[in-house]
Design a protein around this motif. Structure first.
Motif: not given
Ligand SMILES: Cc1cc2nc3c(=O)[nH]c(=O)nc-3n(C[C@H](O)[C@H](O)[C@H](O)COP(=O)(O)O)c2cc1C
Ligand code: SF4
Ligand code: SF4
Ligand code: SF4
Ligand code: SF4
Ligand code: SF4
Ligand code: SF4
Ligand code: FES
Ligand code: FES
Lengths: 347, 602
Positions: A43-46, A149-151, B304-308
């Motif tokens: 995910y790459g969010g935190c 919001l870690c999804g 619409g969310m970016p990804r790595a």
């Protein structure tokens, strides 16, 4: 042939396509994470798992970055440690910091990082999300002001459960995980989302105030609801179940359904039968197993003798395992002598 | 042969319509009819002179095309009675004339020689304001679709890539990545399907060049996409356009239909066997959806969310297939480069920044609008020669380039050439081409706050540093402008900005702190004045300013007292007035109405 790289100076090797984080885990190198879950898509969010890679202008998230030949990774540097601390501080600046009364205290990843980074005070403060409206669903307690919001819940619901009951709505600071139109959750209530939530944002309603970590004993058992036989991990306090989880290394990979996860109230129900009952003189009276089985055998024999074996029929249950079902049909055919045997799940 | 008619052309881009062009158009039709004049009335799109809308052009056969500006209802009547009916231009509304159409009139400036125009170079905007965007014939008459014929006729997909590479064209969407190289990566990717996406999300507040090109020259985008598609091996194109651009979308729809009818689009383009179709995807107008991976997610029906990255879209893009994403302006350059050649294109610009760039000039500037300049002219030339300087003789303070992702450049930097490298060296970015001019009445803390308010509300919320960090930055700025700033706030801003820049997932978060960092670098004393002296030097931040009346020059005209909404001003006629500060809500009305400059704002 694997790809060779070094992590913290240690030479390691992994399959093409693996991420830095997966590789590090395989070699027992710890990288802090909040949004990664090995069972789910990266995910790459935190941004907690940032590492430095030689030649890259900026730190990169190890959970999303694929390894390349000769890569030199550093998982602990003053810079990434500073960034991780900032991330935790930011999360705490928008958090109720309610550990005193939170169901999850002692088993919460956010709390754990606050502890490890020694965050008694916080450089940041400001607006906090506060949601007053409670989700009225019968199973899940959703405290979205504790959500980071870690999804993971969104991904598990999509990728594992295939339901897609929740997603992130709104933008920026107001982003919020919710069912469509912020209705009350109306889904399978499998609780997969609860099981992956790193914080106290998602809990089971019936788990409330049943105990956290002190005095809790974990008991592994098999779910008796269906033939899948999922492995349950009962968190027991005294003689009462506080909550139910499941370990990812079992045959059901840690996933459960609503019955296994939340449907255990029958255990202590006063209506639960704990011994066989035989109706005598129009009234059910307690009996031993030997008495009950002998009684049933006697009646079966009489029916067969009076009316032939085809006067009998057997209906088996989805709660039985394959082996039990096999035995059951064998019993009907070989012992009773009839082919009148069926199964509830055949419909 | 039909006798040539006098032409009346009304500028009906979004800016024109907003200024009332539709009424003027209707009036012109009616007036010509009642006067029994046989004219050809048509519309065109924005020519960029948004400061003079409504624009109307009149072409008498055989004579120069005359452009009128700020055309009102009265003006159009006059223009029709005089110029259309009797070929006598109405001097007071005239802006300029274009001699390429025919005989010039006396005493009217030549369009190309006006200070506004003579430093501009119109490549991308060459058709905007000159053709009817709804007519494929108009486009073809200007050499349109020649490039496609050349590229497809040549048969080699790599040929166009080589030309684009040699031209030095870099993406105009903000990142400035070499376009030819991007195409080459995608061309080399092996896949059963590929896609080309035109990025028309245009989220930078204040920028509207992409809208103008789509409205005014939609076929150029179709042609650019066709060439890109042929070059990379894509038979499908998407235009991702924000739904707030209804005119752009409807013009593009007409253009796509016309291109199909002419067999420029379809299952067998120009009978070459090449298949290419275009679909429009309307976006909800989120800034972050301009980021390529978020844009792809949005087309796929996801949030619409970016990804790595990696994988980059050229490897794994839309529906998991290799995809090229190009900005509108980038694509509009393509057909021109193909027709006129790489050398022609690279003759504009500097060593590493070739060609022209369109900018949306706004803020404290006399002639705001869309301009197109060869890369390398200076900020000073843009602001003073093209833009006509700062209104009301105020002093120039700074110019923000790159919108919310960029930074401000100061008076000392006015001689910086506008190209990717020099602007970056000066501490900002070229970006997508927003250019906001600020004068001495602008508070730089407030400006930074304005941009942060935008970015924090447009953050997608996926990653922690951007979602919470930009909010905290905004809150710190907010308290500074409210006079609640504290010691250490500036250091905190700097620390947090740096961490957000380093730790955020996508370009939005990574660049969001730029407006703060650049104002802190260039105008730190303004921040310090807010925090330590509780004073806003530009007298903008309301909680930090007071209004007083200068006794000596107050004539007692009572204008301020009448204007004050809270009756905070007292005083007798012809005697100095007085403001009761407890009652004053700092609305500024008294300051604005006083003809004797006797209200002091400090
Ligand atoms: C937050 C954000 C917003 C963006 N918005 C746009 C946009 O509105 N239009 C655009 O063309 N590019 C935008 N970009 C840049 C695109 O991601 C991408 O680089 C560009 O469309 C590539 O086209 P080009 O190479 O022709 O410039 C944005 C990038 C970021 C990080
Ligand atoms: S979710 Fe974790 S950090 Fe938050 S209050 Fe509960 S235990 Fe504390
Ligand atoms: S309980 Fe199961 S179905 Fe419901 S939201 Fe959670 S994961 Fe999805
Ligand atoms: S509810 Fe829990 S699992 Fe879901 S996003 Fe929030 S913190 Fe993560
Ligand atoms: S009832 Fe649910 S938890 Fe229990 S074994 Fe079946 S699937 Fe697993
Ligand atoms: S930087 Fe901001 S916009 Fe980009 S992914 Fe993170 S939260 Fe979303
Ligand atoms: S600033 Fe507004 S409220 Fe204050 S004195 Fe002037 S007019 Fe009145
Ligand atoms: S674990 Fe990598 S960003 Fe969260
Ligand atoms: S708080 Fe107990 S499982 Fe989430």
């Amino acid at each position: 042939m694997g790809i060779k790289l070094t992590i913290d100076g240690k030479e390691v090797e992994a399959k093409n396509g693996a991420t830095i984080l997966q590789t590090a885990r395989d070699y027992g190198i710890y990288i802090p994470t909040l949004c990664d879950n090995p069972a789910l898509e990266p995910y790459g969010g935190c941004r907690l798992c940032l590492v430095e890679v030689e030649g890259m202008p900026k730190p990169t998230t190890s959970c999303t970055t694929p390894i390349t030949e000769g890569m030199k990774v550093k998982t602990v540097t003053p810079q990434v440690e500073r960034l991780r601390k900032t991330v935790i501080e930011l999360l705490l600046s928008d958090h109720p910091n309610d550990c005193m009364t939170c169901e999850r205290a002692g088993d919460c990843k956010l709390q754990e990082f606050a502890y490890f980074y020694g965050l008694r005070s916080n450089r940041f403060y400001g607006k906090r999300r506060q949601y007053t409206k409670q989700d009225g669903n019968p199973f899940l307690e959703r405290n979205m002001d504790k959500c980071i919001l870690c999804g993971q819940c969104v991904r598990v619901c999509n990728e594992v459960q295939g339901v897609g009951a929740i997603d992130i709505a709104y933008r920026g600071f107001d982003a919020k995980v919710c069912p469509s139109f912020e209705n009350d959750l109306n889904c399978e209530f499998c609780g997969q989302c609860v099981s992956v939530c790193p914080t106290g944002a998602l809990t089971g309603r019936i788990w409330s105030k049943k105990g956290r970590t002190i005095g809790i004993k974990e008991v592994e058992t098999t779910c008796s609801y269906c033939g899948c036989g999922c492995q349950l991990n009962l968190h027991v306090r005294g003689n009462e179940i506080a909550r139910v989880s499941s370990k990812p290394d079992n045959h059901n990979e840690g996933w459960l359904c609503v019955k296994g996860r939340f449907g255990y109230e029958f255990i202590t129900s006063p209506d639960r039968l704990t011994t066989p009952l035989i109706k005598r003189d129009g009234k059910f009276t307690e009996a031993t197993w030997d008495e009950a089985i002998s009684y049933v055998a006697e009646r079966f024999k009489k029916i067969i003798a009076d009316n032939g074996p085809d006067a009998m029929a057997g209906l088996s249950s989805a709660r039985c395992t394959n082996e039990e079902n096999f035995l059951f049909q064998k019993f009907m055919r070989a012992v009773v002598g009839t082919n009148n045997v069926d199964h509830c799940a055949r419909l | 042969m039909e006798k040539a008619k006098t032409e009346i052309i009304v500028g009906m881009g979004t800016c024109g319509i907003t200024a009332g062009a539709a009424d003027i158009y209707a009036l012109a039709a009616e007036s010509a009819k009642t006067k029994g004049l046989d004219v050809r009335l048509s519309s065109t799109s924005c020519i960029g002179m948004c400061h003079s809308e409504v624009l109307v052009d009149v072409v008498t056969p055989g004579f120069a095309r005359v452009t009128y500006g700020n055309v009102t209802k009265e003006a159009i009547e006059e223009i029709i009675s005089s110029h259309v009916a009797a070929n006598v231009p109405v001097a007071k509304y005239v802006i300029a004339q274009m001699p390429s159409y025919g005989k010039t009139y006396d005493d009217i400036p030549i369009f190309g020689q006006m200070p506004y125009m003579n430093k501009q170079e119109r490549v991308v905007l060459s058709n905007c304001g000159f053709i009817d965007p709804l007519s494929i014939e108009d486009y073809i008459s200007k050499g349109g679709y020649e490039a496609v014929k050349k590229v497809i006729g040549g048969g080699d997909p790599k040929a166009a890539i080589e030309i684009i590479k040699a031209s030095g064209l870099r993406g105009r969407g903000g990142a400035g990545f070499p376009t030819g190289l991007k195409w080459e990566f995608c061309n080399k990717a092996v896949s059963d399907k590929k896609y080309i996406i035109c990025n028309a999300d245009e989220g930078d507040p204040g920028a509207f060049m992409d809208r103008s090109v789509l409205e005014g020259d939609p076929h150029a985008i179709i042609e650019g996409m066709l060439i890109a598609g042929f070059s990379i091996g894509a038979s499908y194109g998407y235009v991702y356009c924000r739904a707030e651009y209804p005119l752009a979308i409807s013009n593009l729809k007409v253009a796509i239909k016309e291109a199909h009818e002419r067999n420029f689009l379809g299952d067998n383009v120009l009978n070459s066997g090449f298949k290419f179709n275009i679909k429009i995807k309307e976006g909800a107008g989120a800034f972050v959806c301009g980021e390529e991976t978020a844009l792809i997610a949005s087309i796929e029906g996801l949030r619409g969310m970016p990804r790595a990255k990696p994988p980059f879209p050229a490897q794994k893009g839309l529906w998991g297939k290799p995809t090229v994403i190009n900005n509108v302006e980038t694509l509009a350059n393509i057909p021109r480069i193909i027709v006129k050649g790489a050398d022609w294109f690279s003759s504009f610009g500097t060593e590493k920044s070739k060609g022209t760039k369109v900018f949306a000039l706004a803020g404290k500037i006399n002639r705001g609008g869309l301009i197109e300049i060869p890369m390398g002219i200076t900020l000073r030339e843009i602001i003073y020669d093209i833009g006509g300087g700062i209104p009301n003789d105020r002093a120039f303070k700074a110019v923000q380039t790159g919108g919310p992702s960029g930074g401000c450049l100061t008076a000392a930097m006015l001689d910086t050439p506008v190209d990717y490298e020099s602007i970056a060296k000066a501490g900002s970015i070229v970006g997508s081409g927003g250019m906001i001019v600020m004068d001495e009445d602008d508070c730089m803390v407030n400006i930074a706050k304005y941009f942060l308010e935008f970015t924090q509300s447009e953050s997608c919320g996926k990653c922690t540093p951007c979602r919470i960090g930009t909010k905290r930055l905004y809150e710190i700025l907010e308290r500074i402008t409210e006079g609640k700033g504290r010691k250490g706030d500036l250091e905190l801003l700097e620390e947090l900005s740096e961490d957000i820049r380093l730790a955020s997932l996508c370009g939005l978060g990574q660049t969001a702190p730029n407006p703060i960092l650049s104002t802190l670098r260039n105008f730190r004393d303004e921040y310090v004045a807010h925090i330590e002296e509780k004073r806003c030097p530009a007298a903008v931040c309301k909680p930090l300013i007071t209004f007083t009346i200068i006794e000596k020059s107050c004539t007692g005209c009572m204008a301020c007292a009448r204007a004050c909404p809270t009756s905070a001003i007292t005083g007798e006629r012809k005697k100095p007035h007085f403001i009761t500060s407890e009652k004053c809500i700092k609305c500024g009305s008294c300051f604005d109405v006083c003809k004797f400059k006797s209200v002091l704002k400090k």
